[in-house]
Design a protein around this motif. Structure first.
Motif, PDB file in Angstrom:
ATOM      1  N   VAL A 114       0.828  -1.208   0.000  1.00 47.45           N
ATOM      2  CA  VAL A 114       0.000   0.000   0.000  1.00 47.45           C
ATOM      3  C   VAL A 114       0.859   1.254   0.000  1.00 47.45           C
ATOM      4  O   VAL A 114       0.453   2.286  -0.532  1.00 47.45           O
ATOM      5  N   SER A 115       2.066   1.194   0.581  1.00 47.26           N
ATOM      6  CA  SER A 115       2.949   2.360   0.537  1.00 47.26           C
ATOM      7  C   SER A 115       3.361   2.661  -0.891  1.00 47.26           C
ATOM      8  O   SER A 115       3.385   3.828  -1.310  1.00 47.26           O
ATOM      9  N   LEU A 116       3.676   1.611  -1.651  1.00 46.71           N
ATOM     10  CA  LEU A 116       4.020   1.811  -3.056  1.00 46.71           C
ATOM     11  C   LEU A 116       2.838   2.425  -3.804  1.00 46.71           C
ATOM     12  O   LEU A 116       3.007   3.290  -4.669  1.00 46.71           O
TER      13      LEU A 116
ATOM     14  N   PHE C  65      -3.925 -17.005   5.287  1.00 45.09           N
ATOM     15  CA  PHE C  65      -3.588 -15.756   4.621  1.00 45.09           C
ATOM     16  C   PHE C  65      -4.400 -15.559   3.343  1.00 45.09           C
ATOM     17  O   PHE C  65      -4.059 -14.708   2.520  1.00 45.09           O
ATOM     18  N   GLY C  66      -5.426 -16.324   3.153  1.00 42.06           N
ATOM     19  CA  GLY C  66      -6.181 -16.230   1.901  1.00 42.06           C
ATOM     20  C   GLY C  66      -7.662 -15.986   2.112  1.00 42.06           C
ATOM     21  O   GLY C  66      -8.476 -16.417   1.300  1.00 42.06           O
ATOM     22  N   ALA C  67      -8.027 -15.300   3.203  1.00 42.65           N
ATOM     23  CA  ALA C  67      -9.443 -15.076   3.495  1.00 42.65           C
ATOM     24  C   ALA C  67     -10.151 -14.423   2.315  1.00 42.65           C
ATOM     25  O   ALA C  67     -11.309 -14.714   2.032  1.00 42.65           O
ATOM     26  N   GLY C  68      -9.453 -13.534   1.629  1.00 40.81           N
ATOM     27  CA  GLY C  68     -10.043 -12.833   0.497  1.00 40.81           C
ATOM     28  C   GLY C  68     -10.562 -13.763  -0.576  1.00 40.81           C
ATOM     29  O   GLY C  68     -11.546 -13.449  -1.257  1.00 40.81           O
ATOM     30  N   ALA C  69      -9.918 -14.926  -0.727  1.00 39.66           N
ATOM     31  CA  ALA C  69     -10.350 -15.872  -1.755  1.00 39.66           C
ATOM     32  C   ALA C  69     -11.754 -16.399  -1.457  1.00 39.66           C
ATOM     33  O   ALA C  69     -12.585 -16.531  -2.359  1.00 39.66           O
ATOM     34  N   PHE C 243     -11.222  -9.232  -5.022  1.00 39.00           N
ATOM     35  CA  PHE C 243     -10.051  -9.851  -4.412  1.00 39.00           C
ATOM     36  C   PHE C 243      -9.136  -8.829  -3.742  1.00 39.00           C
ATOM     37  O   PHE C 243      -7.967  -9.112  -3.486  1.00 39.00           O
ATOM     38  N   ALA C 244      -9.651  -7.643  -3.448  1.00 36.45           N
ATOM     39  CA  ALA C 244      -8.822  -6.617  -2.819  1.00 36.45           C
ATOM     40  C   ALA C 244      -8.169  -7.152  -1.563  1.00 36.45           C
ATOM     41  O   ALA C 244      -8.815  -7.769  -0.725  1.00 36.45           O
ATOM     42  N   ILE C 245      -6.873  -6.896  -1.438  1.00 34.08           N
ATOM     43  CA  ILE C 245      -6.116  -7.487  -0.336  1.00 34.08           C
ATOM     44  C   ILE C 245      -6.605  -6.955   1.017  1.00 34.08           C
ATOM     45  O   ILE C 245      -6.358  -7.570   2.064  1.00 34.08           O
ATOM     46  N   GLY C 246      -7.318  -5.837   0.989  1.00 35.34           N
ATOM     47  CA  GLY C 246      -7.847  -5.286   2.228  1.00 35.34           C
ATOM     48  C   GLY C 246      -8.723  -6.268   2.988  1.00 35.34           C
ATOM     49  O   GLY C 246      -8.717  -6.304   4.216  1.00 35.34           O
ATOM     50  N   TYR C 247      -9.483  -7.098   2.279  1.00 36.61           N
ATOM     51  CA  TYR C 247     -10.352  -8.059   2.959  1.00 36.61           C
ATOM     52  C   TYR C 247      -9.535  -9.081   3.736  1.00 36.61           C
ATOM     53  O   TYR C 247      -9.864  -9.424   4.871  1.00 36.61           O
ATOM     54  N   ILE C 293      -4.410   0.509   8.552  1.00 34.53           N
ATOM     55  CA  ILE C 293      -4.731  -0.837   9.026  1.00 34.53           C
ATOM     56  C   ILE C 293      -3.479  -1.702   9.059  1.00 34.53           C
ATOM     57  O   ILE C 293      -3.303  -2.546   9.947  1.00 34.53           O
ATOM     58  N   GLY C 294      -2.571  -1.470   8.099  1.00 28.87           N
ATOM     59  CA  GLY C 294      -1.329  -2.235   8.087  1.00 28.87           C
ATOM     60  C   GLY C 294      -0.496  -1.961   9.324  1.00 28.87           C
ATOM     61  O   GLY C 294       0.043  -2.882   9.954  1.00 28.87           O
ATOM     62  N   LEU C 295      -0.404  -0.685   9.686  1.00 30.31           N
ATOM     63  CA  LEU C 295       0.377  -0.310  10.864  1.00 30.31           C
ATOM     64  C   LEU C 295      -0.259  -0.867  12.135  1.00 30.31           C
ATOM     65  O   LEU C 295       0.429  -1.407  13.011  1.00 30.31           O
TER      66      LEU C 295
END
Lengths: 293, 238, 322
Positions: A114-116, C65-69, C243-247, C293-295
């Motif tokens: 996301v930073s990129l 690590f694949g909940a989005g799928a 498939f947005a990685i946010g999910y 959210i990443g932080l």
């Protein structure tokens, strides 16, 4: 399906070139996962980040991308050293199960992506080298220079890495720390320091791979996601801790992927990585050349 | 002659180039008290892992209670009546002491009645009656061993393999655990005791099996085995 | 299996859920702003996703690590069934649950024999693989996506958005009920034993693989259900958004922040992080909300892996009774 032999031979050729690159990209992971038992999921993301930086540098200075990656590699290695210290402080030294460390690195991968996105936007990045449009041909078999040159550099890096691990004191200490931390400590060598150097090395390798990557093909902020599957498949296939295994697995993987893309279409590439990964984990987890459990 | 409870024949196991077990055969009769001794690294724990199913790939055959154990998952072996404790106690850290003992009751004998009650009885029998609501991290070393035994005995086993259940305990504590094992045996449970504490083994075991470097050196009544010269040298040195 | 999940539990649980649904509907209606329903939909969606992820991740300790799928699988089930049969949404939700369950069952059977670390690694590629398959499936629109036509009006509800919001509440409530049932039952105890020490659990009779696959199937089913209404929410679906990685990250971050031991943790995490992210999207940008959210995710992994409930618990130094 297209069974034209020339097409297939060319697919194998470009597969080998791609595979050499994959092997170098996986080499760093082989060091951190295979030797240090650190599952750095963010390794491909660091490679992609390096690719972005190289692209920007090349655009600004007309420097050759591979050279640019050589320049930024030490900076990435420094970041890697810091990253390991953070990881060690929060997870390793507390004896935490690897799962939390995994989640940490997954978070890092996401953060890098996301930073990129924030810094560069959603567009693809690419770097043109002076030789990018050239092709080296042997008869009807073509070796595009934008793949050949990075492949040769990748093999050189691989050779240098092997030599480093076998012949230098630090290199041998890194191989040793994988097997017996206590013995290392008894010899007066701090395992944490050795691991810091090794992890820094793995991130530096990721940076070099990033330079090669952006010459071979365009990347965008989400490219790391597809490389995660590829690189872990290669490292598991080759056998954890076996550098020659990683090289052979990388070459094999590149050829399989390219052949499948040529015969069945490029959309099957991620499935190849996934299938190989699952297959090896289920049937032969030590890979082709790894030590038996 | 009663049928043998456990019959392990020619068990072999290698880890890469290292041979951990080389053709070890061992049988146990119902209600028997067997001691398994040997120097560190002689293959005792590997043998236990093969019998309990933690290691599934090995040479040789194991039959238990009339069943061939080949390929059987550990929980199925527990269902047949084979229980084991671990060298280092492995309690379920996020469950209370009582819940730890409830697990085998719930999964091996759900119809036998409400599990908290049965678990409480089990805890009483090992002397942990008042600690039911504590967490494993609050227990002393010897209490953890008691919990480990309570959980294994909650499996209502026909055979219990006690893997170094008394390591690192004081004399009095060793006696406590020994008493528990005698009591289990009196209830009809065959016990294989793996121990380094010689006085415990010699007191407890009717039969003694000696393992050295993956091979069985001796197998007979305890007093006889103890008198064997080559056992003395192999175990204790010249 | 015995346990405190008899008839009384389900009767009381369903009554409570129904009551909460009505209360929520009245509260949201009182706001007199359609945005309340939009926001509600998102929070309830995340709650369902997080509760579902936690069944395998928190209860059993196997990190996916694949909940989005699974989420996207549910969304695309709706697209496919809507196109093929013009199926109404509630049935699409059930179908999405079935797709998610099937995916969980297959994936689980193949990979849950592996150690936790290797299982987690194997799930990394799941999203990408599925996305590539969908991109090449022209029936559901391929990479350009598909449009869904919302019904103009729906009886009983003031707007279609309100209906979507309350439907998602119902899905989240179902998730909570299922999770609570698991917690109280022998299944939950078995999963906890597996999480704490899988070898010891097997040695005392816990059928480890069977329970893990059950958890994966249940988890997948609910994640599929959570994704099913998405095409109707946006009136459009394409692979990038599905498939947005946010999910995936949120499905992990929310239980981590809220607490992984019970279903309440993911709910707290969803309410907190969902609202914060929406604020960030509204006032800064959507990419900024992702950075946030990443932080938060990394911070909690390093500093407070037991989540907010865990912090509360340890500060009070008492144990929440089971």
């Amino acid at each position: 399906m297209n069974f034209d032999p020339i097409l297939i031979v060319n697919a194998c050729a470009s597969g080998l070139l791609l595979g050499a690159f994959y092997a170098m990209a996986a080499a760093g992971l082989s060091v951190s996962f295979g030797l240090l038992d650190i599952v750095n999921i963010a390794h491909p993301a660091l490679m992609v980040a390096a690719a972005f930086v190289v692209a920007a540098l090349t655009e600004a200075t007309a420097l050759d991308p591979l050279l640019a990656s050589l320049i930024i590699a030490p900076l990435f290695a420094l970041f890697g050293a810091g990253l390991y210290r953070v990881y060690h402080f929060f997870f390793e030294s507390r004896g935490e199960g690897s799962i939390r460390g995994l989640a940490f690195f997954f978070g890092l991968m996401f953060l890098i992506e996301v930073s990129l996105l924030v810094l560069w936007g959603a567009d693809q990045q690419f770097a043109e080298a002076r030789y990018s449009s050239g092709v080296f041909s042997i008869g009807k078999v073509d070796f595009p220079l934008r793949m050949l040159v990075p492949a040769i550099c990748a093999l050189a890096v691989f050779a240098a890495l092997s030599a480093f691990l076998k012949m230098t004191f630090v290199g041998r200490a890194i191989s040793a720390v994988a097997q017996d931390r206590e013995a290392l400590r008894l010899m007066g060598i701090d395992p944490v320091r050795i691991k810091t150097i090794a992890f820094a090395l793995s991130v530096g390798l990721a940076a070099l791979a990033g330079g090669a990557l952006i010459v071979i093909q365009p990347v965008d902020s989400s490219s790391a996601q597809i490389f995660v599957g590829r690189l872990f498949a290669i490292v598991i296939m080759g056998g954890l801790g076996s550098l020659p295994g990683t090289l052979i697995a990388g070459l094999l993987f590149g050829v399989i992927e390219d052949l499948t893309a040529t015969l069945l279409g490029p959309s099957w590439s991620p499935a190849i990585a996934f299938g190989l990964l699952l297959g090896f984990l289920a049937l032969r987890p030590r890979g082709l050349f790894g030590a038996p459990a | 002659m009663t049928a043998l409870l456990l019959q392990a024949e020619n068990i072999g196991k290698r880890f890469g180039g290292f041979v951990a077990l080389d053709g070890v055969s061992l049988s146990v009769a119902p209600g028997e008290r067997v001691g398994l001794i040997g120097p560190n690294g002689s293959g005792k724990s590997t043998f236990v892992n093969c019998v309990s199913g933690a290691l599934t790939r090995h040479d040789g055959a194991i039959a238990f209670a009339g069943h061939n154990l080949a390929g059987l998952a550990p929980h199925r072996r527990a269902r047949l009546g084979l229980a084991r404790t671990f060298q280092l106690p492995r309690a379920f850290a996020s469950l209370t002491v009582l819940e730890n003992v409830e697990v085998p009751f719930r999964f091996l004998d759900a119809k036998g009645g409400p599990t908290p009650g049965r678990s409480q009885d089990q805890l009483e029998r090992v002397g942990l009656k008042d600690k039911a609501r504590l967490m494993p991290r609050d227990l002393t070393q010897v209490d953890l061993r008691r919990l480990e035994l309570a959980r294994a005995l909650a499996c209502r086993p026909k055979l219990l393999i006690a893997d170094e259940a008394m390591a690192g305990l004081s004399n009095a504590e060793v006696d406590d655990i020994l008493a528990l094992l005698f009591r289990a045996n009196a209830d009809g449970v065959a016990v294989v005791m793996i121990e380094h504490i010689m006085r415990a083994v010699t007191t407890f075991a009717e039969r003694l099996v000696v393992l050295v470097a993956g091979r069985k050196l001796a197998d007979g009544p305890t007093p006889e085995v103890l008198r064997m010269k080559h056992v003395e040298t192999a175990y204790l040195g010249e | 299996m015995n346990g405190a999940t008899g008839f009384a539990f389900w009767r009381n649980g369903l009554a409570l859920a129904l009551g909460a649904l009505i209360a929520t509907a009245l509260a949201l209606r009182a706001v007199h702003n359609d945005y309340a329903f939009y926001l509600g939909y998102i929070v309830f969606q995340y709650a369902a996703l997080a509760i579902a992820w936690n069944i395998l991740g928190g209860y059993a300790g196997f990190v996916n690590f694949g909940a989005g799928a699974f989420f996207a699988a549910g969304a695309y089930t709706t697209v496919a069934l809507n196109k093929a049969l013009a199926l109404p949404l509630p049935l699409c939700v059930l179908a999405g649950g079935f797709t998610g369950a099937a995916l969980g069952l297959i994936m689980g059977s193949l990979t849950l024999r592996l150690r936790g670390v290797y299982f987690a690694i194997s799930t990394l590629s799941l999203s990408v693989v599925l996305q590539t398959l969908v991109v090449n499936w022209t029936y559901v629109g391929g990479s350009s996506g598909a449009y869904i036509v919302r019904p103009k009006a729906i009886p009983l509800f003031a707007s279609y958005t309100e209906f979507l919001c309350l439907l998602m509440f119902a899905i989240a409530a179902t998730a909570a009920l299922v999770a609570a049932a698991i917690e109280r039952s022998s299944i939950g105890m078995g999963l906890a034993a597996i999480r704490d020490d899988e070898t010891a659990a097997a040695a005392v009779g816990v059928p480890t693989l069977r329970l893990k696959v059950l958890a994966a199937t249940t988890s997948g089913a609910i994640m599929g259900m959570a994704g099913a209404p998405l095409p109707f929410y946006n009136s459009y679906l394409n692979p990038d958004s599905a498939f947005a990685i946010g999910y995936t990250v949120n499905a992990m971050a929310m239980p981590l922040v809220g607490g992984t031991q019970t279903w309440l943790g993911p709910v707290i995490g969803a309410a907190l992080l969902g609202s914060i992210q929406q604020l960030a999207v509204a006032f800064i940008s959507s990419s900024a909300s992702l950075v946030l959210i990443g932080l938060v995710f990394m911070g909690f992994v390093a500093l407070a892996p037991q989540g907010l409930i865990g912090l509360l618990r340890s500060s009070r130094a008492t144990r929440v009774s089971r």
